[in-house]
Design a protein around this motif. Structure first.
Motif, mmCIF file in Angstrom:
data_model
loop_
_atom_site.group_PDB
_atom_site.id
_atom_site.type_symbol
_atom_site.label_atom_id
_atom_site.label_comp_id
_atom_site.label_asym_id
_atom_site.label_seq_id
_atom_site.Cartn_x
_atom_site.Cartn_y
_atom_site.Cartn_z
ATOM 1 N N ASP A 107 0.836 -1.211 0.000
ATOM 2 C CA ASP A 107 0.000 0.000 0.000
ATOM 3 C C ASP A 107 0.864 1.252 0.000
ATOM 4 O O ASP A 107 0.577 2.210 -0.724
ATOM 5 C CB ASP A 107 -0.941 0.017 1.207
ATOM 6 C CG ASP A 107 -2.059 -1.002 1.095
ATOM 7 O OD1 ASP A 107 -2.320 -1.484 -0.030
ATOM 8 O OD2 ASP A 107 -2.668 -1.311 2.140
ATOM 9 N N ILE A 108 1.919 1.255 0.793
ATOM 10 C CA ILE A 108 2.833 2.408 0.835
ATOM 11 C C ILE A 108 3.487 2.595 -0.529
ATOM 12 O O ILE A 108 3.562 3.706 -1.053
ATOM 13 C CB ILE A 108 3.894 2.224 1.943
ATOM 14 C CG1 ILE A 108 3.227 2.327 3.324
ATOM 15 C CG2 ILE A 108 5.013 3.260 1.800
ATOM 16 C CD1 ILE A 108 4.123 1.903 4.470
ATOM 17 N N LEU A 109 3.955 1.501 -1.110
ATOM 18 C CA LEU A 109 4.581 1.564 -2.431
ATOM 19 C C LEU A 109 3.596 2.108 -3.462
ATOM 20 O O LEU A 109 3.932 2.996 -4.246
ATOM 21 C CB LEU A 109 5.077 0.176 -2.841
ATOM 22 C CG LEU A 109 5.664 0.049 -4.243
ATOM 23 C CD1 LEU A 109 6.905 0.922 -4.380
ATOM 24 C CD2 LEU A 109 5.994 -1.402 -4.540
ATOM 25 N N GLN A 110 2.362 1.616 -3.437
ATOM 26 C CA GLN A 110 1.337 2.070 -4.380
ATOM 27 C C GLN A 110 1.100 3.568 -4.215
ATOM 28 O O GLN A 110 1.030 4.304 -5.199
ATOM 29 C CB GLN A 110 0.028 1.298 -4.140
ATOM 30 C CG GLN A 110 -1.084 1.662 -5.087
ATOM 31 C CD GLN A 110 -0.931 1.037 -6.446
ATOM 32 O OE1 GLN A 110 -0.365 -0.027 -6.573
ATOM 33 N NE2 GLN A 110 -1.448 1.682 -7.455
ATOM 34 N N ASP A 111 0.977 4.043 -2.966
ATOM 35 C CA ASP A 111 0.761 5.474 -2.715
ATOM 36 C C ASP A 111 1.922 6.312 -3.236
ATOM 37 O O ASP A 111 1.721 7.361 -3.853
ATOM 38 C CB ASP A 111 0.558 5.748 -1.223
ATOM 39 C CG ASP A 111 -0.778 5.243 -0.706
ATOM 40 O OD1 ASP A 111 -1.672 4.940 -1.534
ATOM 41 O OD2 ASP A 111 -0.933 5.154 0.531
ATOM 42 N N MET A 112 3.146 5.852 -2.995
ATOM 43 C CA MET A 112 4.317 6.603 -3.454
ATOM 44 C C MET A 112 4.351 6.679 -4.976
ATOM 45 O O MET A 112 4.623 7.738 -5.542
ATOM 46 C CB MET A 112 5.599 5.951 -2.913
ATOM 47 C CG MET A 112 5.762 6.127 -1.425
ATOM 48 S SD MET A 112 7.154 5.192 -0.749
ATOM 49 C CE MET A 112 8.510 5.852 -1.672
ATOM 50 N N ILE A 113 4.059 5.571 -5.632
ATOM 51 C CA ILE A 113 4.052 5.549 -7.097
ATOM 52 C C ILE A 113 2.964 6.470 -7.628
ATOM 53 O O ILE A 113 3.180 7.231 -8.573
ATOM 54 C CB ILE A 113 3.858 4.111 -7.635
ATOM 55 C CG1 ILE A 113 5.034 3.208 -7.230
ATOM 56 C CG2 ILE A 113 3.633 4.114 -9.138
ATOM 57 C CD1 ILE A 113 6.356 3.558 -7.867
ATOM 58 N N GLU A 114 1.776 6.436 -7.014
ATOM 59 C CA GLU A 114 0.676 7.284 -7.487
ATOM 60 C C GLU A 114 0.992 8.763 -7.325
ATOM 61 O O GLU A 114 0.695 9.564 -8.217
ATOM 62 C CB GLU A 114 -0.615 6.934 -6.759
ATOM 63 C CG GLU A 114 -1.193 5.622 -7.237
ATOM 64 C CD GLU A 114 -2.381 5.180 -6.433
ATOM 65 O OE1 GLU A 114 -2.803 5.904 -5.509
ATOM 66 O OE2 GLU A 114 -2.905 4.096 -6.742
ATOM 67 N N MET A 115 1.594 9.140 -6.194
ATOM 68 C CA MET A 115 1.946 10.548 -5.993
ATOM 69 C C MET A 115 2.985 10.989 -7.026
ATOM 70 O O MET A 115 2.872 12.060 -7.612
ATOM 71 C CB MET A 115 2.470 10.777 -4.573
ATOM 72 C CG MET A 115 1.383 10.729 -3.526
ATOM 73 S SD MET A 115 1.975 11.168 -1.879
ATOM 74 C CE MET A 115 2.897 9.715 -1.446
ATOM 75 N N THR A 116 3.982 10.149 -7.239
ATOM 76 C CA THR A 116 5.023 10.478 -8.210
ATOM 77 C C THR A 116 4.452 10.508 -9.621
ATOM 78 O O THR A 116 4.766 11.409 -10.401
ATOM 79 C CB THR A 116 6.175 9.467 -8.118
ATOM 80 O OG1 THR A 116 6.670 9.458 -6.775
ATOM 81 C CG2 THR A 116 7.297 9.823 -9.066
ATOM 82 N N ALA A 117 3.591 9.559 -9.937
ATOM 83 C CA ALA A 117 2.975 9.508 -11.267
ATOM 84 C C ALA A 117 2.136 10.758 -11.517
ATOM 85 O O ALA A 117 2.182 11.342 -12.602
ATOM 86 C CB ALA A 117 2.117 8.253 -11.406
ATOM 87 N N ALA A 118 1.379 11.187 -10.497
ATOM 88 C CA ALA A 118 0.570 12.407 -10.641
ATOM 89 C C ALA A 118 1.473 13.615 -10.854
ATOM 90 O O ALA A 118 1.208 14.458 -11.720
ATOM 91 C CB ALA A 118 -0.320 12.602 -9.421
ATOM 92 N N ARG A 119 2.549 13.694 -10.083
ATOM 93 C CA ARG A 119 3.464 14.823 -10.202
ATOM 94 C C ARG A 119 4.125 14.859 -11.582
ATOM 95 O O ARG A 119 4.324 15.926 -12.153
ATOM 96 C CB ARG A 119 4.526 14.749 -9.115
ATOM 97 C CG ARG A 119 5.488 15.938 -9.149
ATOM 98 C CD ARG A 119 6.425 15.971 -7.980
ATOM 99 N NE ARG A 119 5.680 16.321 -6.785
ATOM 100 C CZ ARG A 119 5.891 15.792 -5.589
ATOM 101 N NH1 ARG A 119 6.832 14.918 -5.404
ATOM 102 N NH2 ARG A 119 5.169 16.153 -4.564
#
Length: 161
Positions: A107-119
């Motif tokens: 879940d942490i990995l998914q959140d980090m990827i999503e934030m970076t992907a959005a940015r």
């Protein structure tokens, strides 16, 4: 269109969706109305904390303000939640037992990827591929730790004399 104009347009669209006025947006973000107006006019680039507060006030995923400034699109929290539920999860039996990541780690990995992907303005497919690669890398590292393998070190270009 200038980055601040894109941001102003995206924020305006979102505040209308949320049925908020600009003063309510400023209050929800914890910034002054004057500061918000300066951001909208391009007179002030939001700091990381201000951008994060605007993301929260507009119910956007973290990193959306910077994504818009970088030419991307904001991601609403609803859209982010839909992506999380739609994202393929690794089968429970695929990685070796000792290398399996916990659901919290995933879940942490998914959140980090999503934030970076959005940015970075990545497509959902690119974000999914980044998640897959990062998960595999972490599983490989976990397996190496379980086997007590020494950490990989970069080799020097110079030979020892």
């Amino acid at each position: 269109m200038e980055p601040y104009e894109r941001l102003d347009q995206a924020m305006n669209h979102r505040r209308l969706q949320l049925r908020m006025n600009w003063r309510e947006v400023a209050e929800a973000a914890g910034v002054s109305y004057t500061a918000l107006r300066a951001i909208r006019r391009g007179e002030y680039r939001p700091t990381e904390l201000t951008a994060r507060a605007l993301d929260e006030a507009l119910q956007w995923a973290h990193g959306s303000v910077h994504a818009v400034l970088g030419g991307g699109a904001p991601v609403s929290l609803q859209e982010q939640a839909a992506r999380v539920h739609a994202a393929p999860r690794p089968p429970e039996s695929s990685p070796p037992k000792e290398a399996a990541l916990s659901s919290r780690e995933l879940d942490i990995l998914q959140d980090m990827i999503e934030m970076t992907a959005a940015r970075l303005g990545l497509s959902p497919e690119e974000a999914d591929e980044a998640y897959r690669r990062a998960r595999l890398k972490l599983e490989e590292q976990r397996a190496a730790e379980e086997r007590n393998d020494p950490p990989a070190t970069p080799r020097s270009r110079r030979s020892a004399s």
